[in-house]
Design a protein around this motif. Sequence first.
Motif, PDB file in Angstrom:
ATOM      1  N   TYR A  41       0.747  -1.533   0.222  1.00  0.00           N
ATOM      2  CA  TYR A  41       0.356   0.239  -0.111  1.00  0.00           C
ATOM      3  C   TYR A  41       1.075   1.181   0.059  1.00  0.00           C
ATOM      4  O   TYR A  41       0.981   2.316   0.923  1.00  0.00           O
ATOM      5  CB  TYR A  41      -0.628  -0.072   0.970  1.00  0.00           C
ATOM      6  N   PHE A  49      -5.444  -0.802  -5.305  1.00  0.00           N
ATOM      7  CA  PHE A  49      -7.033  -1.728  -3.994  1.00  0.00           C
ATOM      8  C   PHE A  49      -7.619  -0.548  -5.126  1.00  0.00           C
ATOM      9  O   PHE A  49      -8.805  -1.338  -4.769  1.00  0.00           O
ATOM     10  CB  PHE A  49      -6.113  -1.503  -3.045  1.00  0.00           C
ATOM     11  N   ILE A  52      -9.306  -2.215  -7.397  1.00  0.00           N
ATOM     12  CA  ILE A  52      -9.672  -3.635  -7.617  1.00  0.00           C
ATOM     13  C   ILE A  52     -10.939  -3.565  -7.131  1.00  0.00           C
ATOM     14  O   ILE A  52     -11.634  -4.359  -7.091  1.00  0.00           O
ATOM     15  CB  ILE A  52      -8.821  -4.529  -6.245  1.00  0.00           C
ATOM     16  N   TYR A  58     -14.290  -8.252  -8.074  1.00  0.00           N
ATOM     17  CA  TYR A  58     -14.122  -8.270  -6.875  1.00  0.00           C
ATOM     18  C   TYR A  58     -15.354  -7.641  -5.640  1.00  0.00           C
ATOM     19  O   TYR A  58     -15.823  -6.323  -5.993  1.00  0.00           O
ATOM     20  CB  TYR A  58     -13.144  -7.550  -6.327  1.00  0.00           C
ATOM     21  N   GLY A 163     -14.562  -4.392   5.454  1.00  0.00           N
ATOM     22  CA  GLY A 163     -13.067  -4.915   4.048  1.00  0.00           C
ATOM     23  C   GLY A 163     -13.182  -6.170   4.137  1.00  0.00           C
ATOM     24  O   GLY A 163     -12.429  -6.717   2.754  1.00  0.00           O
ATOM     25  N   GLY A 164     -12.752  -7.059   4.976  1.00  0.00           N
ATOM     26  CA  GLY A 164     -12.129  -8.161   5.547  1.00  0.00           C
ATOM     27  C   GLY A 164     -10.956  -7.856   5.667  1.00  0.00           C
ATOM     28  O   GLY A 164     -10.026  -9.050   5.476  1.00  0.00           O
ATOM     29  N   THR A 165      -9.908  -7.288   5.532  1.00  0.00           N
ATOM     30  CA  THR A 165      -8.987  -6.773   6.609  1.00  0.00           C
ATOM     31  C   THR A 165      -7.941  -7.982   7.133  1.00  0.00           C
ATOM     32  O   THR A 165      -7.135  -8.608   7.836  1.00  0.00           O
ATOM     33  CB  THR A 165      -8.068  -5.841   6.588  1.00  0.00           C
ATOM     34  N   ASN A 168      -6.217 -11.158   6.688  1.00  0.00           N
ATOM     35  CA  ASN A 168      -4.743 -10.611   6.076  1.00  0.00           C
ATOM     36  C   ASN A 168      -4.203 -11.709   6.956  1.00  0.00           C
ATOM     37  O   ASN A 168      -2.708 -11.464   7.283  1.00  0.00           O
ATOM     38  CB  ASN A 168      -4.109  -9.461   5.796  1.00  0.00           C
ATOM     39  N   TYR A 208      -9.507 -12.765  -6.835  1.00  0.00           N
ATOM     40  CA  TYR A 208      -8.011 -12.010  -6.729  1.00  0.00           C
ATOM     41  C   TYR A 208      -7.507 -13.190  -8.109  1.00  0.00           C
ATOM     42  O   TYR A 208      -5.924 -12.472  -7.875  1.00  0.00           O
ATOM     43  CB  TYR A 208      -7.638 -12.834  -5.848  1.00  0.00           C
ATOM     44  N   THR A 215      -5.536  -7.027 -10.498  1.00  0.00           N
ATOM     45  CA  THR A 215      -4.805  -7.136  -9.029  1.00  0.00           C
ATOM     46  C   THR A 215      -3.422  -8.008  -9.445  1.00  0.00           C
ATOM     47  O   THR A 215      -2.762  -8.177  -8.220  1.00  0.00           O
ATOM     48  CB  THR A 215      -5.264  -8.948  -8.338  1.00  0.00           C
ATOM     49  N   PHE A 218      -0.746  -5.539  -8.734  1.00  0.00           N
ATOM     50  CA  PHE A 218      -1.497  -4.917  -7.431  1.00  0.00           C
ATOM     51  C   PHE A 218      -0.157  -5.934  -6.496  1.00  0.00           C
ATOM     52  O   PHE A 218       0.329  -5.026  -6.119  1.00  0.00           O
ATOM     53  CB  PHE A 218      -3.066  -5.554  -6.856  1.00  0.00           C
ATOM     54  N   MET A 254      -1.945 -15.437  -2.029  1.00  0.00           N
ATOM     55  CA  MET A 254      -1.605 -14.375  -3.328  1.00  0.00           C
ATOM     56  C   MET A 254       0.127 -15.173  -3.685  1.00  0.00           C
ATOM     57  O   MET A 254       0.650 -14.701  -2.471  1.00  0.00           O
ATOM     58  CB  MET A 254      -1.904 -13.387  -3.353  1.00  0.00           C
ATOM     59  N   GLU A 284       0.383 -12.756   0.166  1.00  0.00           N
ATOM     60  CA  GLU A 284      -0.578 -12.738   1.214  1.00  0.00           C
ATOM     61  C   GLU A 284      -1.710 -13.838   1.043  1.00  0.00           C
ATOM     62  O   GLU A 284      -1.893 -14.264   0.814  1.00  0.00           O
ATOM     63  CB  GLU A 284      -1.967 -11.695   0.100  1.00  0.00           C
ATOM     64  N   SER A 286      -5.177 -14.333   2.073  1.00  0.00           N
ATOM     65  CA  SER A 286      -7.000 -13.788   2.273  1.00  0.00           C
ATOM     66  C   SER A 286      -7.949 -14.912   2.862  1.00  0.00           C
ATOM     67  O   SER A 286      -8.366 -15.774   1.912  1.00  0.00           O
ATOM     68  CB  SER A 286      -7.059 -13.369   1.682  1.00  0.00           C
TER      69      SER A 286
HETATM   70  C1  AVJ Z   1      -8.028  -5.348   1.643  1.00  0.00           C
HETATM   71  C2  AVJ Z   1      -6.860  -6.953   2.683  1.00  0.00           C
HETATM   72  C3  AVJ Z   1      -9.163  -7.042   2.093  1.00  0.00           C
HETATM   73  O1  AVJ Z   1      -7.545  -9.254   1.190  1.00  0.00           O
HETATM   74  O2  AVJ Z   1      -9.938  -8.753  -0.324  1.00  0.00           O
HETATM   75  C4  AVJ Z   1      -7.577  -7.514  -2.827  1.00  0.00           C
HETATM   76  C5  AVJ Z   1      -6.605  -7.029   0.073  1.00  0.00           C
HETATM   77  N1  AVJ Z   1      -5.992  -8.890  -2.249  1.00  0.00           N
HETATM   78  N2  AVJ Z   1      -7.140  -8.551  -3.209  1.00  0.00           N
HETATM   79  C6  AVJ Z   1      -8.711  -8.424   0.304  1.00  0.00           C
HETATM   80  C7  AVJ Z   1      -6.842  -7.973  -1.637  1.00  0.00           C
HETATM   81  C8  AVJ Z   1      -6.441  -8.354  -3.340  1.00  0.00           C
HETATM   82  C9  AVJ Z   1      -8.217  -7.299   0.107  1.00  0.00           C
HETATM   83  N3  AVJ Z   1      -8.115  -6.977   1.515  1.00  0.00           N
END
Ligand code: AVJ
Length: 323
Positions: A41, A49, A52, A58, A163-165, A168, A208, A215, A218, A254, A284, A286
């Motif tokens: 980021y 993002f 995305i 998405y 956002g579903g963070t 992570n 994704y 993506t 990203f 990812m 990553e 998710s």
């Molecule tokens: C921001 C962490 C919620 O995991 O869906 C989006 C980041 N990575 N596409 C997710 C993300 C690839 C996103 N978050």
Amino acid sequence: TVPELDLDVHLTAEDLAAALRADARRGLTATPKWLPPKYFYDARGSALFEEITRLREYYPTRAEREILAERAGAIARRTGAKVLVELGSGSSEKTRLLLDALREHGTLGSFVPLDVSGAALRDALAALRTDYPDLHLHGIVADFVNHLEVLPESGTRLVAFLGGTIGNLVPAERAAFLAGVRARLSPGEWLLIGADLVKNPAVLVPAYDDAAGVTAEFNRNVLHVLNRELHADFNPSLFAHVALWDPANEWIEMRLRATRPMTVHVADLGLDVSFAGGEELRTEVSAKFRPGRLANELAAAGFAVRDRWTDTLGRFSLTLAAA
Ligand code: AVJ
């Protein structure tokens, strides 16, 4: 003239660079190689993002926005929050639904967005300043996993983590994070968590690995960040984007796959990193949730789940928990 933005920087560019050096050294010398997702980021990565979130594939952003549009009023009535804190706030675009509902309810005095990206936070605050002229705005540049002690202390707080963070974080990190948030809240305060749900991989994987390749770009952006911040010489175009569903862990992973053998020099670390052809660097996870799992984890951290909502298609959940 533009008034100064109220911005606390707990994580300076130097702090972030030092953390990146340590994480890059650890991750690039590990087997398998990995990098933490927070380094996606920078300004470009934050913009990618945002792109995305507008992709057809998405769905999480749209699904969460649908829930917030439907339930923000109930959240405002239930919590009566005076301070809205948002962890990993990014653009704070969906958060406006909560801000509007809390303002209408009449309790909200301030909004405290916290994000690792100073660039994204400044843009978000500038836009909010225009649209919410009498709301007290206080941005915090910090890492929500490591700097929870910077949360403001006063007022009935609602901590939103959207956002579903949360996905992570791997389970042990999630447990530590949730316990850390709980330890800083008092009875009568609240946590609101957005979490993506387990579903058909035919829906999950394209989210994704979009057709337009946003993506992928990203994902590769983290290599641009390493090149700039650590004077590395990654050739991002030699890394293929990989998104796969791990059914055992129930998370999307990812990766960046080296399309040929190569050695990358990371000047600031004095490190040469060799990749075998086809070798993958993990960038990553998710995690996706089954109904009940997040509730159990919240309960284990000392929260009481008060409400849980999903979008009409049952793709995404929003959970409101009391401290
Ligand atoms: C921001 C962490 C919620 O995991 O869906 C989006 C980041 N990575 N596409 C997710 C993300 C690839 C996103 N978050």
